[in-house]
Motif scaffolding. Sequence first.
Motif, PDB file in Angstrom:
ATOM      1  N   ILE A   1       9.274   2.750  -1.717  1.00 56.74           N
ATOM      2  CA  ILE A   1       8.140   3.450  -1.120  1.00 56.74           C
ATOM      3  C   ILE A   1       7.940   4.758  -1.868  1.00 56.74           C
ATOM      4  O   ILE A   1       8.897   5.505  -2.111  1.00 56.74           O
ATOM      5  CB  ILE A   1       8.368   3.710   0.381  1.00 56.74           C
ATOM      6  CG1 ILE A   1       8.587   2.386   1.123  1.00 56.74           C
ATOM      7  CG2 ILE A   1       7.192   4.448   0.998  1.00 56.74           C
ATOM      8  CD1 ILE A   1       8.917   2.549   2.589  1.00 56.74           C
TER       9      ILE A   1
ATOM     10  N   HIS B   1       6.424  10.636   0.149  1.00 56.77           N
ATOM     11  CA  HIS B   1       5.533  11.090   1.220  1.00 56.77           C
ATOM     12  C   HIS B   1       4.465  10.046   1.568  1.00 56.77           C
ATOM     13  O   HIS B   1       3.301  10.373   1.805  1.00 56.77           O
ATOM     14  CB  HIS B   1       4.888  12.422   0.838  1.00 56.77           C
ATOM     15  CG  HIS B   1       5.882  13.493   0.539  1.00 56.77           C
ATOM     16  ND1 HIS B   1       6.688  14.065   1.498  1.00 56.77           N
ATOM     17  CD2 HIS B   1       6.244  14.065  -0.648  1.00 56.77           C
ATOM     18  CE1 HIS B   1       7.483  14.955   0.935  1.00 56.77           C
ATOM     19  NE2 HIS B   1       7.235  14.973  -0.363  1.00 56.77           N
ATOM     20  N   VAL B   2       4.893   8.792   1.591  1.00 54.03           N
ATOM     21  CA  VAL B   2       4.005   7.678   1.929  1.00 54.03           C
ATOM     22  C   VAL B   2       4.575   6.938   3.131  1.00 54.03           C
ATOM     23  O   VAL B   2       5.794   6.783   3.261  1.00 54.03           O
ATOM     24  CB  VAL B   2       3.832   6.723   0.723  1.00 54.03           C
ATOM     25  CG1 VAL B   2       3.204   5.405   1.146  1.00 54.03           C
ATOM     26  CG2 VAL B   2       2.980   7.375  -0.355  1.00 54.03           C
ATOM     27  N   THR B   3       3.698   6.465   4.000  1.00 57.21           N
ATOM     28  CA  THR B   3       4.094   5.645   5.141  1.00 57.21           C
ATOM     29  C   THR B   3       3.569   4.233   4.945  1.00 57.21           C
ATOM     30  O   THR B   3       2.394   4.041   4.616  1.00 57.21           O
ATOM     31  CB  THR B   3       3.540   6.230   6.450  1.00 57.21           C
ATOM     32  OG1 THR B   3       4.110   7.529   6.663  1.00 57.21           O
ATOM     33  CG2 THR B   3       3.887   5.338   7.631  1.00 57.21           C
ATOM     34  N   VAL B   4       4.447   3.257   5.142  1.00 58.61           N
ATOM     35  CA  VAL B   4       4.108   1.843   4.984  1.00 58.61           C
ATOM     36  C   VAL B   4       4.395   1.129   6.303  1.00 58.61           C
ATOM     37  O   VAL B   4       5.461   1.327   6.901  1.00 58.61           O
ATOM     38  CB  VAL B   4       4.925   1.195   3.847  1.00 58.61           C
ATOM     39  CG1 VAL B   4       4.710  -0.315   3.817  1.00 58.61           C
ATOM     40  CG2 VAL B   4       4.549   1.805   2.507  1.00 58.61           C
TER      41      VAL B   4
ATOM     42  N   ASP C   1       0.858  -1.183   0.000  1.00 59.93           N
ATOM     43  CA  ASP C   1       0.000   0.000   0.000  1.00 59.93           C
ATOM     44  C   ASP C   1       0.896   1.236   0.000  1.00 59.93           C
ATOM     45  O   ASP C   1       1.242   1.777   1.047  1.00 59.93           O
ATOM     46  CB  ASP C   1      -0.912  -0.009   1.228  1.00 59.93           C
ATOM     47  CG  ASP C   1      -1.932   1.121   1.184  1.00 59.93           C
ATOM     48  OD1 ASP C   1      -2.042   1.780   0.134  1.00 59.93           O
ATOM     49  OD2 ASP C   1      -2.605   1.334   2.202  1.00 59.93           O
ATOM     50  N   GLY C   2       1.298   1.649  -1.215  1.00 61.45           N
ATOM     51  CA  GLY C   2       2.211   2.779  -1.343  1.00 61.45           C
ATOM     52  C   GLY C   2       3.627   2.383  -1.676  1.00 61.45           C
ATOM     53  O   GLY C   2       4.550   3.206  -1.573  1.00 61.45           O
TER      54      GLY C   2
END
Length: 331
Positions: A200, A203-206, A169-170
């Motif tokens: 990644i 500006h995405v958090t996994v 997801d990202g």
Amino acid sequence: MSTTDATPAVLGCGSLAEAGAPPEEPRVQVLTARDVPLGGPRAMTVRRTLPQRARTLIGAWCFADHYGPDDVADSGGMDVAPHPHTGLQTVSWLFSGEIEHRDSMGNHTLVRPGELNLMTGGHGISHSEVSTARTTILHGVQLWVALPEEHRRTSRDFQHYVPAVISLDGGEARVFLGSLAGDTSPVRTFTPLLGAELTIAPHVTVTLTVDARLEHGLLIDSGDVRAAGTPLRPAELGYLGTGAGTLTLANEADTAARMLLLGGPPFDEQIVMWWNFIGRSHEEIAEAREAWQNGSDRFGAVEGYAGNRLPAPALPKATMRPRGNPSEGTR
């Protein structure tokens, strides 16, 4: 890959399990790399994050060289002559470029981006590594895995594997060893291991589910990444001990971040690593060096390399002794 230092450091490697109850948020130890030339008048330089004084192993992972992106027209590329290994497995992983691998089992293959080459040098093997003429930009990592006592004299072996691209997801994952994100590599290892390339989006958090029994290392290739709340920059290696079942990674950069996630249970054996050998005593290392210098059948011969094999450096005058990672109080 070989360590081509004329006077390589004597390195004893061991792992100490974290004591006490696991913290809710894993602590991250930030390890910086040192530049190491691989030799020659146009030496290719690598960034070495393992081993070092602060930490010598993460699980059974005992060596990590991170290189590039290098324009081979300027750097000369990679040309590592035939050299020996004992007591370990080598893991080759590329982001760009192509490397020709030849070994004493008769394997002649190419290392390409996103493809795993894993070579087992238990009792003894030799190989060469040369970037191909098609390579313009060379960029990747070379990793070593220490073999446990019961398997360290195992026979030579070579495995090649192309992992699938797993959607996150990202981001994306390529799991080349062990299990992560619902994917499992079929590649055989002698201790439980995790090895995966992660990307990644900006500006995405996994958040990943990880095995709490493993300690982990996160080697940053590109991007500004925050791992379990700790910022990591390119070429840094973040170490996380056992006990956490999740790992949160945030890419704070405007471009995609890329990294390797390595893991394994704490390696509870004391070992000595010198040059390209892993053993348990000074005498073992000296025996392996003498066998290589004398052209013993123990390491076989690499066919097809245009040049001489690497000679072994002189042994240190002091007796090599195994030692472990520093304790928490001495870091």
